[in-house]
Design an enzyme around this catalytic site. Structure first.
Site, PDB file in Angstrom:
ATOM      1  N   SER A 251     -16.560   4.636   8.647  1.00  0.00           N
ATOM      2  CA  SER A 251     -17.049   5.991   8.863  1.00  0.00           C
ATOM      3  C   SER A 251     -16.467   6.592  10.130  1.00  0.00           C
ATOM      4  CB  SER A 251     -18.579   5.993   8.961  1.00  0.00           C
ATOM      5  OG  SER A 251     -19.062   7.240   9.399  1.00  0.00           O
ATOM      6  N   LYS A 252     -16.153   7.903  10.066  1.00  0.00           N
ATOM      7  CA  LYS A 252     -15.662   8.618  11.243  1.00  0.00           C
ATOM      8  C   LYS A 252     -16.740   8.717  12.323  1.00  0.00           C
ATOM      9  CE  LYS A 252     -14.909  12.353   8.793  1.00  0.00           C
ATOM     10  NZ  LYS A 252     -14.492  13.727   8.400  1.00  0.00           N
ATOM     11  N   ARG A 253     -17.987   8.425  11.952  1.00  0.00           N
ATOM     12  CA  ARG A 253     -19.089   8.497  12.920  1.00  0.00           C
ATOM     13  C   ARG A 253     -19.150   7.264  13.827  1.00  0.00           C
ATOM     14  NH1 ARG A 253     -21.027  10.229   7.986  1.00  0.00           N
ATOM     15  NH2 ARG A 253     -21.617  12.427   7.856  1.00  0.00           N
ATOM     16  N   GLU A 254     -18.350   6.244  13.528  1.00  0.00           N
ATOM     17  CA  GLU A 254     -18.427   5.003  14.303  1.00  0.00           C
ATOM     18  C   GLU A 254     -18.040   5.207  15.765  1.00  0.00           C
ATOM     19  OE1 GLU A 254     -16.940   1.326  12.652  1.00  0.00           O
ATOM     20  OE2 GLU A 254     -17.115   2.111  10.618  1.00  0.00           O
ATOM     21  N   PRO A 256     -18.167   8.141  17.721  1.00  0.00           N
ATOM     22  CA  PRO A 256     -19.248   8.808  18.471  1.00  0.00           C
ATOM     23  C   PRO A 256     -20.472   7.909  18.644  1.00  0.00           C
ATOM     24  CG  PRO A 256     -18.310  10.304  16.850  1.00  0.00           C
ATOM     25  CD  PRO A 256     -17.722   8.955  16.581  1.00  0.00           C
TER      26      PRO A 256
END
Length: 546
Positions: A251-254, A256
């Site tokens: 996930s691209k959220r990892e 942040p």
């Protein structure tokens, strides 16, 4: 002719999953001598980030993925930004309304929430109730005059819909359970499910290769395609998910999330200074920590650098900045959910193009194995021609603003040679950085000092080394090796007991290129100066401790 496309949303940098999607579309187009199109799906105005589009373009070019139509290239089917195609979409909205395949809606968010809650309480799918009489233009004027939002929904069929997927075969959906969906938002911009159909049709896309999370979108898109009489449907390929080593979807959220966790566990972190570093306000930073807002990626990276926090590589640019080669990434990504049909793993781009076949894509999830990626990179560094590797190294050094970038090509080539077997370009840069900083700016690793320089006779040995080096006229690798080996014999110790104190003194750590090369490259004057600094600094500390 085979025509594929990659259509990222500029809501963030190019995620590694998106790069895999782009790669598979590109490989299939190149394998069939077809066309690969890049278009930017930028209609989600609120979520678009200012730097994302250019970064996506730069990342694709770094990977070696070129496009035949799209931004910076042009082509007969532009514009290639959806935000510039509003008039085109409106024509097809009008056509669907005229055909009664679509209709206006005026629901407020509160009314939609009521519909949703009712479906949940009745344990039914959330299906929008189509009105018996479809609104007309006079109803639209009244709604707008009353300040109501005006959207347009597509009228879905109640019949079964069959999606033919290359990987999954026939997948059947019940149209009645899918319901009517919005194709034009109240701000006049199209939704993804609508715009993607118009663009694919007008751009002549024949094969849609994308992640399996889009499979649920496909039946509605097929119905739109048929309602607009666009002819033969494209071929659909929904790729399996790539999971991280923790078991979840990459996930691209990892990144942040990792930064947020780090800040939360640093009670001494100066919030005001951190916000200033990221060029955001303190309130914005607090919103980030409360998970109600996420800044653009440069701000994330700036804060991580300030705090000295290593964030997991998730976006393509992260891997570039960690010293991976583009050929490594292409090779590794190609094997996530696809097999060439033999046991060969290390492959060139031309070999991947020649071998690529959609029928060899797998249904099962693929693992993003970082240890395997490092092994791939080690091998690609080894097999990459010297000139090309030098070019990659120079681009990497420029990107991370390394002091090593000050070196000329001859020096950089030598650094690459003496660091043969390196796993990443970052490893080479880390080992070589000591050569390009001022003598009094060397940062000493505390553990290295404790383990090496404070051990028994290490400082005494270092003083002897200084004396011998001072007396050496020509500081060649061979002369240095002869001196150090001779001293080790005199002391009746292993070479490491002699070499490591010298390494820590001149580099600040226990990691560097071969010590003989390190001293020769640093030069006699700088080597002696750094030994003097280390002897003075740590000799005094050792006396105080004793």
């Amino acid at each position: 002719m085979v025509v594929t496309r990659f259509a990222p949303s500029p809501t963030g940098y190019l995620h590694i999953g998106g790069a895999r999607t782009a790669l598979f579309n590109w490989l299939w187009a190149r394998k069939n001598k077809g066309k690969f199109i890049l278009r930017i799906e930028d209609t989600d105005i609120k979520r678009n980030t200012p730097t994302a589009t250019q970064q996506v373009i730069d990342d694709l070019r770094w990977l070696g993925i070129d496009w035949d139509e799209g931004p910076e290239v042009g082509g007969p089917n532009g514009p290639y930004f959806q935000s510039q195609r509003k008039d085109i979409y409106q024509q097809y909205v009008d056509k669907l309304i005229e055909q009664k395949n679509a209709y206006y809606c005026f629901d407020t968010p509160e009314q939609l929430e009521t519909i949703r809650q009712k479906a949940i309480s009745e344990k039914k799918n959330i299906v929008y109730p189509r009105p018996a009489k479809l609104p007309d233009e006079s109803d639209v004027k009244k709604a707008r005059a009353a300040g109501k939002p005006v959207t347009v929904r597509f009228a879905m069929t109640d019949e079964q819909i069959i999606v033919n997927d290359v990987i999954r075969g026939e997948v059947t959906f019940n149209g009645a359970e899918l319901g009517d969906f919005i194709i034009l938002k109240s701000d006049g911009l199209p939704t993804y499910n609508f715009a993607v159909v118009i663009d694919d049709a007008l751009m002549g896309v024949t094969c849609v290769i994308r992640g399996q999370e889009h499979l649920m979108n496909t039946p509605g898109q097929q119905e739109l395609w048929k309602a607009l009489d666009f002819g033969e449907l494209p071929q659909y390929v929904h790729m399996s998910v790539t999971i991280s080593e923790s078991g979840g979807k990459l996930s691209k959220r990892e990144r942040p999330k990792a930064l947020r966790d780090a800040i939360t566990h640093m009670p001494e972190a100066n919030i005001d200074k951190l916000a200033e570093t990221a060029n955001i306000t303190t309130d914005q930073l607090k919103s980030f920590l409360n998970e109600t807002w996420t800044p653009d990626m440069p701000a994330i990276d700036a804060m991580a650098k300030y705090l000295g926090v290593h964030l997991p590589e998730i976006n393509v640019v992260d891997f570039f900045r960690s010293g991976y080669l583009p050929e490594t990434m292409v090779n590794f990504l190609a094997l996530l959910g696809w097999s060439p049909g033999n046991k060969k793993e290390i492959m060139t781009i031309s070999e991947l193009i020649e071998s690529f076949d959609l029928t060899r894509l797998t249904k099962s999830n693929s693992l993003f194995d970082r240890s395997k990626l490092i092994a791939f990179n080690t091998e690609h560094i080894r097999m990459t021609p010297k000139d090309k590797l030098l070019d990659c190294f120079k681009k990497y050094l420029k990107e991370i603003k390394s002091p090593v970038s000050k070196a000329d090509d001859a020096m950089l080539s030598r650094l690459l040679k003496i660091n043969e077997g390196a796993r990443t370009l970052e490893n080479i840069e880390n080992k070589s950085r000591f050569l390009f900083v001022d003598n009094d700016s060397i940062e000493y690793d505390e553990k290295a000092v404790e383990k090496v320089l404070f051990e028994n006779e290490a400082l005494e040995i270092l003083a002897v080394i200084r004396e011998k080096l001072s007396a050496t006229e020509q500081l060649t690798e061979q002369a240095i090796e002869n001196m150090l080996r001779g001293l080790a014999e005199e002391r009746q110790v292993g070479l490491g007991k002699v070499a490591q104190p010298l390494r820590v003194a001149i580099c600040g750590t226990t990691v560097s290129p071969p010590i003989f090369d390190s001293v020769a490259l640093l030069g006699k004057e700088n080597t002696l100066a750094r030994i003097d600094i280390a002897l003075k600094k740590f000799g005094q500390e050792k006396k105080r401790d004793s």
